[in-house]
Design a protein around this motif. Structure first.
Motif, short mmCIF file in Angstrom:
data_model
loop_
_atom_site.label_atom_id
_atom_site.label_comp_id
_atom_site.label_asym_id
_atom_site.label_seq_id
_atom_site.Cartn_x
_atom_site.Cartn_y
_atom_site.Cartn_z
N HIS A 1 0.92 -1.17 0.02
CA HIS A 1 0.01 0.15 -0.03
C HIS A 1 0.85 1.21 0.02
CE1 HIS A 1 -2.43 -3.04 1.44
NE2 HIS A 1 -3.75 -2.43 0.85
N PRO A 2 1.47 1.49 -1.21
CA PRO A 2 2.63 2.59 -1.36
C PRO A 2 2.35 3.94 -1.03
CG PRO A 2 2.28 1.88 -3.19
CD PRO A 2 1.36 0.95 -2.36
N LEU A 3 3.11 4.80 -0.53
CA LEU A 3 2.95 6.25 -0.36
C LEU A 3 2.76 6.79 -2.03
CD1 LEU A 3 3.08 8.63 1.34
CD2 LEU A 3 5.65 8.82 0.88
N THR A 4 1.94 7.57 -1.93
CA THR A 4 1.87 8.25 -3.71
C THR A 4 1.68 9.84 -3.31
OG1 THR A 4 -0.78 8.29 -3.44
CG2 THR A 4 0.62 6.14 -4.44
N TYR A 5 2.43 10.54 -4.17
CA TYR A 5 2.18 12.02 -4.02
C TYR A 5 2.48 12.58 -5.56
CZ TYR A 5 7.18 12.43 -3.64
OH TYR A 5 8.57 12.30 -3.69
N SER A 6 1.83 13.72 -5.78
CA SER A 6 2.14 14.08 -7.36
C SER A 6 3.57 14.66 -7.51
CB SER A 6 1.10 15.62 -7.48
OG SER A 6 1.34 15.82 -8.76
N ARG A 7 3.99 14.10 -8.55
CA ARG A 7 5.48 14.33 -8.92
C ARG A 7 5.81 15.55 -9.97
NH1 ARG A 7 7.78 9.52 -7.19
NH2 ARG A 7 9.55 10.53 -7.36
N LEU A 8 6.99 15.95 -10.26
CA LEU A 8 7.32 16.68 -11.22
C LEU A 8 6.70 16.53 -12.62
CD1 LEU A 8 10.85 18.21 -11.56
CD2 LEU A 8 10.08 17.10 -13.55
N ARG A 9 6.77 15.22 -12.95
CA ARG A 9 6.23 14.86 -14.43
C ARG A 9 4.72 15.30 -14.37
NH1 ARG A 9 8.43 10.34 -14.39
NH2 ARG A 9 10.26 11.10 -15.70
N ASP A 10 4.09 15.36 -13.47
CA ASP A 10 2.55 15.89 -13.49
C ASP A 10 2.54 17.10 -13.88
OD1 ASP A 10 1.76 13.32 -12.59
OD2 ASP A 10 1.56 13.80 -10.71
N ILE A 11 3.60 18.05 -13.80
CA ILE A 11 3.47 19.49 -14.40
C ILE A 11 4.18 19.39 -15.65
CG2 ILE A 11 4.28 21.80 -14.11
CD1 ILE A 11 2.17 20.90 -11.99
N GLU A 12 5.53 18.68 -15.93
CA GLU A 12 6.28 18.72 -17.14
C GLU A 12 5.51 18.07 -18.18
OE1 GLU A 12 10.81 17.81 -17.53
OE2 GLU A 12 9.57 16.11 -16.86
N ALA A 13 4.81 17.01 -18.04
CA ALA A 13 4.52 16.33 -19.41
C ALA A 13 3.10 17.04 -19.98
CB ALA A 13 3.87 14.64 -18.89
N PRO A 14 2.38 17.27 -19.03
CA PRO A 14 1.09 18.11 -19.78
C PRO A 14 1.65 19.61 -20.40
CG PRO A 14 0.32 17.16 -17.59
CD PRO A 14 1.90 17.24 -17.64
N MET A 15 2.68 20.16 -19.91
CA MET A 15 3.26 21.40 -20.21
C MET A 15 3.75 21.22 -21.73
SD MET A 15 5.62 24.26 -18.25
CE MET A 15 4.17 24.41 -16.81
N LEU A 16 4.39 19.98 -21.74
CA LEU A 16 4.82 19.64 -23.03
C LEU A 16 4.07 19.18 -24.35
CD1 LEU A 16 8.11 17.87 -21.84
CD2 LEU A 16 8.15 19.71 -23.40
N GLY A 17 2.43 19.20 -23.74
CA GLY A 17 1.66 18.73 -24.66
C GLY A 17 1.40 17.33 -24.86
N ALA A 18 1.78 16.31 -23.81
CA ALA A 18 1.63 15.09 -23.62
C ALA A 18 0.29 14.84 -23.67
CB ALA A 18 2.54 14.16 -22.71
N CYS A 19 -0.35 13.64 -24.01
CA CYS A 19 -1.35 12.71 -23.75
C CYS A 19 -1.04 12.02 -22.42
CB CYS A 19 -1.89 12.03 -24.95
SG CYS A 19 -3.16 10.67 -24.57
N TYR A 20 -1.50 12.60 -21.43
CA TYR A 20 -0.83 12.05 -20.37
C TYR A 20 -1.94 11.26 -19.26
CZ TYR A 20 2.02 12.56 -15.87
OH TYR A 20 3.02 12.14 -14.72
N LEU A 21 -1.37 10.04 -18.94
CA LEU A 21 -2.43 9.30 -18.00
C LEU A 21 -1.33 9.01 -16.79
CD1 LEU A 21 -4.40 7.52 -17.18
CD2 LEU A 21 -3.39 5.62 -18.69
N THR A 22 -1.54 9.43 -15.58
CA THR A 22 -0.76 9.18 -14.29
C THR A 22 -1.39 8.90 -13.18
OG1 THR A 22 0.92 10.42 -13.15
CG2 THR A 22 -1.10 11.66 -13.52
N GLU A 23 -0.90 8.18 -12.12
CA GLU A 23 -1.31 7.56 -11.02
C GLU A 23 -2.25 8.62 -10.28
OE1 GLU A 23 0.01 4.16 -7.87
OE2 GLU A 23 1.48 5.16 -8.72
N TYR A 24 -3.26 8.31 -9.61
CA TYR A 24 -4.12 9.27 -8.91
C TYR A 24 -3.45 9.63 -7.58
CZ TYR A 24 -7.67 11.44 -6.42
OH TYR A 24 -8.49 12.26 -5.54
N THR A 25 -3.43 11.00 -7.04
CA THR A 25 -2.86 11.28 -5.87
C THR A 25 -3.94 12.34 -5.45
OG1 THR A 25 -1.58 13.33 -6.46
CG2 THR A 25 -0.37 11.06 -6.55
#
Length: 388
Positions: free
Chosen positions: A298-322
């Motif tokens: 039951h790991p620790l999760t929190y929003s990471r750097l890529r959650d800003i970086e990927a959308p800012m680059l215009g990625a079609c982004y699917l990430t783990e919920y936090t």
């Protein structure tokens, strides 16, 4: 606003032997320039060097004495030319007496720190010295409130060059892609989703290591005295709960992981990383981290750097919920999220089959990130809080 900057800049040809850090300087300097502000630097100050020394060591103290004295001298030799000291300092790098001197010279001090959730049970007392702490993790806010440290929740400081700001120019590469260093939780998740039929390409440090890693990881047998000392130090740092979680993780039978070698690629250089992130048909994020705060089951999760970086680059982004993600994006129209392997596979396959939905996420996610999560906007909010 004229900013004296300490953001892990170094003075070496090769990076110091610590986890990657040079991208921070690139992002923050370009973001300051785009904000119409100015940054200044202490000549010859190697701020990243302070990360390589052990806390309490003579080497660290020598670095602190040299670097902080040079900083005070620079400020005193440039009166009226600096409005704000903006830094990215780990607790062991902080010299409270020097910070107080800077503040007495009329310069507010703001510290950015981004590993709060993973590293701290309580916020380090050294952070209390700052006029403001820039906290990117929503999940860390209760800890800062409990510590009564003045802080502001702002996104990770990411800057994207203007030529990467049109998401609709993406030239889609086949399949889904994850880029990030290897750890046990990422390996288990990616192996599971691949066994469930999702085609994923994986790149980053550690994935292409060869040889018997288990054998090389076996430490030399320590003396009883050293073993007890190590246990004592571990409990001091992580507490009895952390000690119990470590042993629980060791006792649990790790699932069999199978990731075919032809799905792995070398850790990309910066420009290639940008291109792959933007152009992958689906770019994946993984927000679980191995820690001694929670068991791997039951790991620790929190929003990471890529959650800003990927959308800012215009990625079609699917990430783990936090818990922090709904405060950053519309999780239907700007990015998508998943909570387990089954959801990851289902949603990734849906996106892989539907270009219209991918285009919507690319466009909306990028505009939200550029408009609301940019460095110029963050600096403007910091200036408003500090100076009114």
């Amino acid at each position: 606003m004229r900013i004296l900057l300490s953001f892990l800049q170094d003075k070496t040809d090769q990076p110091h032997p610590v986890p990657g850090y040079r991208f921070w300087e690139f992002y923050i300097k370009n973001g300051i320039n785009e904000a119409g502000m100015q940054y200044l630097e202490v000549p010859d100050a190697d701020w990243a060097e302070g990360l390589i020394y052990t806390e309490g060591s003579a080497e660290l103290q020598r670095w602190k004495d040299k670097t902080w004295q040079a900083t005070i001298n620079y400020i005193q030799n440039n009166p009226g030319k600096i409005d704000l000291f903006l830094c990215y300092l780990y607790p062991k790098q902080i010299e409270e007496h020097a910070i107080r001197q800077i503040q007495k010279l009329g310069i507010p001090c703001v510290n950015f720190y981004c590993d709060n959730v993973r590293e701290f049970k309580t916020i380090p007392p050294q952070f209390k010295i700052f006029d403001l702490v820039w906290v990117p993790e929503y999940e860390a806010l209760p800890t800062y409130k409990a510590a009564k440290i003045k802080h502001i929740n702002l996104p990770m400081p990411i800057w994207v060059a203007p030529n990467f700001r049109d998401a609709l120019l993406a030239k889609e590469l086949p399949g889904a892609t994850f880029i990030g260093s290897k750890d046990v939780l990422r390996e288990q998740l990616l192996s599971e989703v691949m066994q469930k039929g999702l085609n994923v390409r994986i790149g980053g440090s550690g994935w292409l290591n060869t040889g018997n890693t288990n054998a090389s990881a076996i430490p030399a047998k320590a003396s009883l005295q050293q073993t007890l000392l190590n246990q004592y130090r571990f409990v001091q740092q992580h507490g009895l709960k952390g000690w119990a979680i470590r042993h629980t993780n060791r006792l649990q039978k790790a699932p069999v992981t199978v990731i075919p070698g032809d799905h792995l690629f070398e850790s990309p250089a910066f420009e290639e990383y940008i291109s792959i992130t933007q152009n992958s048909t689906v770019t994946l994020g993984i927000n679980r981290v191995p820690t001694y705060k929670k068991p791997n089951s039951h790991p620790l999760t929190y929003s990471r750097l890529r959650d800003i970086e990927a959308p800012m680059l215009g990625a079609c982004y699917l990430t783990e919920y936090t818990d922090g993600l709904p405060h950053l994006y519309d999780l239907d129209k700007e990015i998508w999220s998943y909570k387990n392997a089954n959801e990851l596979v289902e949603k990734a396959n849906e996106l892989l089959k539907n270009k219209e939905k991918r285009t919507l996420l690319r466009r909306n996610g990028q505009q939200r990130a550029l408009n609301d999560h940019s460095i110029p906007r963050s600096l403007t909010l910091i200036r408003k809080i500090i100076f009114g």
